[in-house]
Design a protein around this motif. Structure first.
Motif, PDB file in Angstrom:
ATOM      1  N   LYS A   1       0.831  -1.193   0.000  1.00 36.59           N
ATOM      2  CA  LYS A   1       0.000   0.000   0.000  1.00 36.59           C
ATOM      3  C   LYS A   1       0.873   1.253   0.000  1.00 36.59           C
ATOM      4  N   THR A   2       0.348   2.306  -0.608  1.00 38.40           N
ATOM      5  CA  THR A   2       1.074   3.567  -0.665  1.00 38.40           C
ATOM      6  C   THR A   2       0.991   4.270   0.678  1.00 38.40           C
ATOM      7  N   ALA A   3       2.120   4.730   1.195  1.00 42.65           N
ATOM      8  CA  ALA A   3       2.127   5.435   2.466  1.00 42.65           C
ATOM      9  C   ALA A   3       1.413   6.769   2.313  1.00 42.65           C
ATOM     10  N   ALA A   4       0.650   7.143   3.333  1.00 42.55           N
ATOM     11  CA  ALA A   4      -0.108   8.395   3.275  1.00 42.55           C
ATOM     12  C   ALA A   4       0.804   9.599   3.116  1.00 42.55           C
ATOM     13  N   ALA A   5       1.990   9.529   3.736  1.00 46.73           N
ATOM     14  CA  ALA A   5       2.903  10.669   3.689  1.00 46.73           C
ATOM     15  C   ALA A   5       3.360  10.989   2.270  1.00 46.73           C
ATOM     16  N   SER A   6       3.381   9.984   1.408  1.00 42.74           N
ATOM     17  CA  SER A   6       3.815  10.223   0.034  1.00 42.74           C
ATOM     18  C   SER A   6       2.689  10.765  -0.838  1.00 42.74           C
ATOM     19  N   LEU A   7       1.470  10.733  -0.326  1.00 43.06           N
ATOM     20  CA  LEU A   7       0.319  11.205  -1.096  1.00 43.06           C
ATOM     21  C   LEU A   7      -0.015  12.665  -0.823  1.00 43.06           C
TER      22      LEU A   7
ATOM     23  N   PRO B   1      -8.710   9.332  -3.190  1.00 39.66           N
ATOM     24  CA  PRO B   1      -9.398   8.032  -3.121  1.00 39.66           C
ATOM     25  C   PRO B   1      -8.557   6.891  -2.560  1.00 39.66           C
ATOM     26  N   ASN B   2      -7.241   6.897  -2.781  1.00 45.02           N
ATOM     27  CA  ASN B   2      -6.411   5.766  -2.370  1.00 45.02           C
ATOM     28  C   ASN B   2      -5.707   5.981  -1.039  1.00 45.02           C
ATOM     29  N   LEU B   3      -6.285   6.768  -0.130  1.00 46.85           N
ATOM     30  CA  LEU B   3      -5.710   6.908   1.205  1.00 46.85           C
ATOM     31  C   LEU B   3      -5.677   5.555   1.900  1.00 46.85           C
ATOM     32  N   PRO B   4      -4.534   5.143   2.460  1.00 45.69           N
ATOM     33  CA  PRO B   4      -4.426   3.831   3.119  1.00 45.69           C
ATOM     34  C   PRO B   4      -5.009   3.873   4.530  1.00 45.69           C
ATOM     35  N   MET B   5      -6.319   3.720   4.645  1.00 48.44           N
ATOM     36  CA  MET B   5      -6.972   3.812   5.951  1.00 48.44           C
ATOM     37  C   MET B   5      -6.478   2.729   6.909  1.00 48.44           C
ATOM     38  N   GLY B   6      -5.986   1.633   6.379  1.00 44.86           N
ATOM     39  CA  GLY B   6      -5.466   0.568   7.235  1.00 44.86           C
ATOM     40  C   GLY B   6      -4.211   0.964   7.976  1.00 44.86           C
ATOM     41  N   ALA B   7      -3.582   2.065   7.571  1.00 45.18           N
ATOM     42  CA  ALA B   7      -2.370   2.543   8.234  1.00 45.18           C
ATOM     43  C   ALA B   7      -2.687   3.496   9.379  1.00 45.18           C
ATOM     44  N   SER B   8      -3.962   3.668   9.691  1.00 44.61           N
ATOM     45  CA  SER B   8      -4.359   4.589  10.757  1.00 44.61           C
ATOM     46  C   SER B   8      -3.755   4.167  12.092  1.00 44.61           C
ATOM     47  N   ILE B   9      -3.266   5.140  12.844  1.00 41.73           N
ATOM     48  CA  ILE B   9      -2.661   4.881  14.153  1.00 41.73           C
ATOM     49  C   ILE B   9      -3.673   5.055  15.270  1.00 41.73           C
ATOM     50  N   THR B  10      -4.400   6.169  15.235  1.00 39.20           N
ATOM     51  CA  THR B  10      -5.346   6.418  16.328  1.00 39.20           C
ATOM     52  C   THR B  10      -6.392   7.430  15.885  1.00 39.20           C
TER      53      THR B  10
END
Length: 252
Positions: free
Chosen positions: A1-7, A67-76
């Motif tokens: 998955k694409t890291a959110a920081a790169s988006l 659209p492709n935000l990696p919601m599975g990478a959510s921390i809190t």
């Protein structure tokens, strides 16, 4: 998955409406990404619950922007309350209660307006209780080194001066014992686990304090000279550890 920081680099806003500027996506100063917030009118000032409906609203709105935000990478997730005046304007200055000063009712412009608000509060306080500026007043706080942002050479020099910079307590955010102690001993220093977190980011990372929380608690107890069970997470009665009940000694 694409890291959110790169988006995301900066702040992404939707089209504002009459209620708010909308749910946004933003890069934090520490390189993380957050989405939100939403805005819901609440009647109970103690209700800070995170709801499924609210989370769905935030995630669906954010996906419209990226659209492709990696919601599975959510921390809190976070929820909070803010007081808003009936007029929708700031409430600043002396209150009807003697010695109580308001800096409330702020919404989106609150951070930008903070320096001007501070000057207004100072004027109100001086009108209530005249005082003089300290002759040795220092307007700038001393800057403590941020270990994780230093080069390897700079880190090595710090460790030579203070070996506790070589003991990383929070592995997620690379926060050292020396930094935590400095936060505790500073003027108006940290007295709780959350106080340490806000000042140093220990506990802000992927594990959310799962590994460093007990170590931070031990350091607080040692530096404050109190037993571990007296260390609080944040507010009164937010104890993290308790003395074992003697009646439970024989239980498996």
């Amino acid at each position: 998955k694409t890291a959110a920081a790169s988006l995301v680099k900066g702040v992404v806003f939707p089209t504002p409406n009459k209620k708010s500027k909308g749910i946004l996506i933003c890069t934090t100063t520490h390189g993380n990404t957050f989405i939100g917030p939403n805005a819901q009118d609440m009647e109970n000032k103690e209700d800070t619950a995170v709801t499924l409906t609210g989370m769905d609203e935030i995630m669906n709105s954010a996906r419209k922007l990226i659209p492709n935000l990696p919601m599975g990478a959510s921390i809190t997730e976070f929820a909070g309350l803010r007081a808003v005046s009936g007029s929708g304007d700031f409430v600043i200055g002396a209150s009807p209660v003697a010695g109580l000063f308001n800096a409330a009712g702020m919404q989106s412009p609150g951070l930008t307006a903070a320096p001007a608000v501070a000057e207004m509060i100072v004027e109100a306080v001086l009108a209530y209780c005249p005082a003089a500026v300290k002759a040795d007043f220092k307007a700038v706080l001393p800057q403590n080194p941020l270990f994780h942002r230093l080069s390897h050479e700079e880190q090595a020099k710090l460790i030579e001066k203070n070996r506790l910079y070589g003991r990383v307590i929070c592995r997620c955010e690379t926060v050292t014992e020396a930094e935590i102690i400095a936060a505790i001993k500073a003027p108006c220093g940290a007295k709780t686990v959350d106080g340490v977190k806000r000042r140093t980011r220990a506990g802000m990372g992927r594990c959310q304090g799962g590994f460093c929380g007990p170590r931070v608690t031990q350091i607080l107890a040692r530096e404050l000279g109190i037993p571990v069970p007296e260390v609080l997470k944040e507010r009164a009665d937010s104890h993290l550890f308790y003395e074992k009940n003697s009646a439970d000694e024989g239980e498996a």
